[in-house]
Design a protein around this motif. Structure first.
Motif, PDB file in Angstrom:
ATOM      1  N   GLY A 126      -4.018  68.014  25.008  1.00 14.69           N
ATOM      2  CA  GLY A 126      -4.817  66.894  25.479  1.00 14.69           C
ATOM      3  C   GLY A 126      -5.474  67.171  26.815  1.00 14.69           C
ATOM      4  O   GLY A 126      -6.634  66.801  27.038  1.00 14.69           O
ATOM      5  N   ALA A 143      -7.160  61.965  23.391  1.00 19.50           N
ATOM      6  CA  ALA A 143      -5.899  61.550  22.788  1.00 19.50           C
ATOM      7  C   ALA A 143      -5.483  62.550  21.718  1.00 19.50           C
ATOM      8  O   ALA A 143      -6.305  63.012  20.910  1.00 19.50           O
ATOM      9  CB  ALA A 143      -6.018  60.161  22.175  1.00 19.50           C
ATOM     10  N   CYS A 200      -5.848  61.324  30.683  1.00 22.01           N
ATOM     11  CA  CYS A 200      -7.010  60.900  31.462  1.00 22.01           C
ATOM     12  C   CYS A 200      -7.068  61.721  32.747  1.00 22.01           C
ATOM     13  O   CYS A 200      -6.106  61.769  33.513  1.00 22.01           O
ATOM     14  CB  CYS A 200      -6.919  59.414  31.785  1.00 22.01           C
ATOM     15  N   ARG A 216     -11.355  61.966  29.069  1.00 21.98           N
ATOM     16  CA  ARG A 216     -10.216  61.359  28.387  1.00 21.98           C
ATOM     17  C   ARG A 216     -10.103  61.967  26.996  1.00 21.98           C
ATOM     18  O   ARG A 216     -11.113  62.278  26.363  1.00 21.98           O
ATOM     19  CB  ARG A 216     -10.380  59.840  28.263  1.00 21.98           C
ATOM     20  N   LYS A 243      -2.193  63.543  18.876  1.00 19.25           N
ATOM     21  CA  LYS A 243      -1.085  62.948  18.141  1.00 19.25           C
ATOM     22  C   LYS A 243       0.191  63.785  18.313  1.00 19.25           C
ATOM     23  O   LYS A 243       0.193  64.996  18.084  1.00 19.25           O
ATOM     24  CB  LYS A 243      -1.418  62.837  16.650  1.00 19.25           C
ATOM     25  N   ASN A 302      -0.467  59.056  29.182  1.00 18.19           N
ATOM     26  CA  ASN A 302       0.149  57.836  28.660  1.00 18.19           C
ATOM     27  C   ASN A 302       0.663  58.093  27.253  1.00 18.19           C
ATOM     28  O   ASN A 302      -0.082  58.550  26.376  1.00 18.19           O
ATOM     29  CB  ASN A 302      -0.868  56.689  28.638  1.00 18.19           C
ATOM     30  N   ALA A 329      -9.455  67.340  27.409  1.00 18.21           N
ATOM     31  CA  ALA A 329     -10.038  66.372  28.339  1.00 18.21           C
ATOM     32  C   ALA A 329     -10.851  67.052  29.421  1.00 18.21           C
ATOM     33  O   ALA A 329     -11.822  66.473  29.938  1.00 18.21           O
ATOM     34  CB  ALA A 329      -8.931  65.520  28.964  1.00 18.21           C
ATOM     35  N   ASP A 388       0.903  58.408  20.371  1.00 23.12           N
ATOM     36  CA  ASP A 388      -0.420  58.825  20.852  1.00 23.12           C
ATOM     37  C   ASP A 388      -0.274  59.341  22.286  1.00 23.12           C
ATOM     38  O   ASP A 388       0.140  58.600  23.185  1.00 23.12           O
ATOM     39  CB  ASP A 388      -1.403  57.658  20.821  1.00 23.12           C
ATOM     40  N   GLU A 437      -2.185  60.178  25.294  1.00 31.30           N
ATOM     41  CA  GLU A 437      -3.490  59.934  25.899  1.00 31.30           C
ATOM     42  C   GLU A 437      -3.548  60.577  27.276  1.00 31.30           C
ATOM     43  O   GLU A 437      -2.710  60.304  28.132  1.00 31.30           O
ATOM     44  CB  GLU A 437      -3.737  58.427  26.021  1.00 31.30           C
TER      45      GLU A 437
END
Length: 497
Positions: A89, A6, A25, A4, A8, A69, A93, A21, A23
């Protein structure tokens, strides 16, 4: 491969970039790539662009379930600027890049299928948001779309491959120089009264309505108004550039100090002129912020469209209301309008007969609407140009001479207001005029005879105060009142007669 992370990002709402944010996963489950958090179609399409860009730059797309998300979930997300933060991201991740690359950074950019980072609309808004958050902005290499902002570090990412090393080049915005306008009032011979009216308008930021037959020079006069306006101050240039940046238009000339001049066609819709759409975008009145909005062939605009600018003329901003909330755009502009007096254009012309009936003339002029006309300070008739004046083109008063008088008047106005602690209220305006009892009685009688509304009285008084400022006199005299009234109570044709 599970993880995971996050990052910006931000989404545009009006002329602001709202932080988001992003996010990511990567986990077990049926392989899929899902984006949640009220994304629009452009954000949903980021899945395919990110997938192709990763493969083109040598990264691998995980064969796992990927969920992105966008928080907060109650905020609608728009635009293609989420491509870059989603890709970063995903790479962090899955351990394909160092996660420290994303620390203290706000990302905004669109990805090509080859992995190149492209600039997006509103980069200036993203930059201001990054500064407010105390972060650096990582975006495409587009110095012409940005301005140097104190306390903000700008970094350029040319391609996704740059994230292997995290070596992003320092981005230095271009410093444009002000381009001198090629249009000059020297090109217009005659029309001394119209030039005087435009000079007063420029000195006091007043609106102007010009009415006259076709070919009388109304458009030529209006197009040269920016040449006598003072250059944009730094904060004004940033405000205007922010609106143009969000609209995806060039900001170079604005950052160079040149005031915007917008001239929309009379077929413009309400959304095009006032602002709107989905997502809401600034209209022409906002793109004219701190500059001039020129509406040629004013009666040809739809009446419903014209009435939409009445409130912004008073407040200096426009609010677009949607189901998910209100969006406010700045709209402090000078309105310059031109109109023919009738459908054929020759009503009241001394040299050519009008072919319109009285009903047609009345209906044509009523399309403008009294409430809008009442908000325009200066009303002038622009008559047919004499052949001698046409042949004398190039011998008129130059824009440089007219601008010098405008600058002197504005400097005197600033000095006077600072000295008297003028807050711009109606009470302060009346007090600053310091009318003698005889002049006050004269003005009251003229307003009564002209059936002027309260708004018209105050606007006429404001014009008189501007004329007095051009003469650098502390009080408004009879001559200043007479000139202001002459521009309000016209003897010519048109709805302001």
């Amino acid at each position: 491969m599970y993880g995971r992370f996050a990052v910006k990002g931000a989404t545009l709402r009006g002329v602001e970039a709202v932080p988001v944010d992003v996010e990511v996963c990567v986990g077990s489950g049926i392989p899929a790539f899902c984006v949640v958090g009220m994304p629009d179609a452009a954000v949903q399409e980021a899945r395919e662009r990110v997938r192709a860009a990763l493969r083109a730059t040598g990264f691998s797309m995980p064969n796992e379930r990927v969920v992105v998300n966008l928080a907060p979930g109650s905020l609608r997300k728009t635009g293609s600027g989420f491509d870059l933060p989603i890709a970063v991201g995903l790479l962090a991740a899955t351990g394909q890049v160092d996660p420290r690359i994303a620390e203290g950074a706000l990302f905004a950019g669109e990805l090509s299928l080859e992995g190149a980072v492209r600039p997006v609309d509103g980069l200036l808004a993203y930059a201001l948001r990054a500064r407010d958050l105390g972060m650096r902005l990582v975006c495409a290499e587009a110095p012409e779309r940005l301005v140097a902002i104190d306390g903000l570090e700008l970094r350029a990412a040319r391609t996704l491959a740059d994230f292997r090393t995290g070596a992003f080049a320092l981005l230095s915005p271009a410093r444009p120089s002000r381009a001198r306008s090629a249009l000059d009032f020297r090109d217009i011979s005659g029309h001394d009264m119209a030039k005087r009216a435009l000079q007063i308008a420029a000195a006091g930021r007043h609106g102007v309505l010009m009415m006259g037959p076709p070919g009388s020079g109304k458009t030529m006069l209006a197009s040269r108004l920016p040449s006598i306006l003072p250059p944009l101050e730094e904060h004004e240039a940033l405000e205007a550039a922010l609106v143009h940046s969000v609209a995806g238009e060039d900001v170079g000339r604005l950052l160079g100090g040149e005031r915007p001049f917008r001239s929309p066609h009379h077929s413009a819709t309400t959304a095009g002129l006032v602002g709107g759409g989905s997502p809401p975008r600034p209209g022409e009145i906002s793109l004219a912020h701190r500059g001039v909005l020129f509406l040629d062939e004013l009666p040809e605009f739809k009446p419903s469209v014209l009435q939409g600018i009445r409130q912004p003329l008073e407040s200096g901003r426009v609010t677009v209301t949607r189901a998910d909330g209100n969006v406010t755009f700045p709209a402090r502009f000078m309105l310059v309008a031109a109109a023919n007096p009738c459908p054929c254009g020759y009503y009241g012309d001394a040299e050519r007969d009008c072919t319109c009936t009285s009903a047609q003339v009345s209906a044509y002029q009523n399309r403008i609407g009294g409430p809008l006309v009442d908000r325009i300070d200066l009303h002038i008739d622009v008559g047919r140009t004499r052949p001698r004046d046409v042949l004398g083109t190039g011998g008129g008063t130059s824009s440089d001479d007219m601008r010098a008088a405008v600058m002197a008047a504005r400097e005197y106005t600033s000095w006077r207001r600072a000295r008297a602690e003028d807050d711009g209220s109606a009470e302060a305006l009346v007090r600053s005029c310091a009318l003698a009892p005889d002049d006050e009685g004269f003005f009251e009688e003229a307003a009564r005879a002209g059936r002027m509304s309260g708004r018209a009285i105050m606007r006429t008084l404001a014009v008189a105060r501007t004329v007095a400022d051009m003469d650098e006199t502390a009080s408004v005299g009879r001559g200043h009142l007479c000139e202001a009234l002459a521009f309000r109570l016209r003897e010519g044709v048109g709805p302001c007669s």
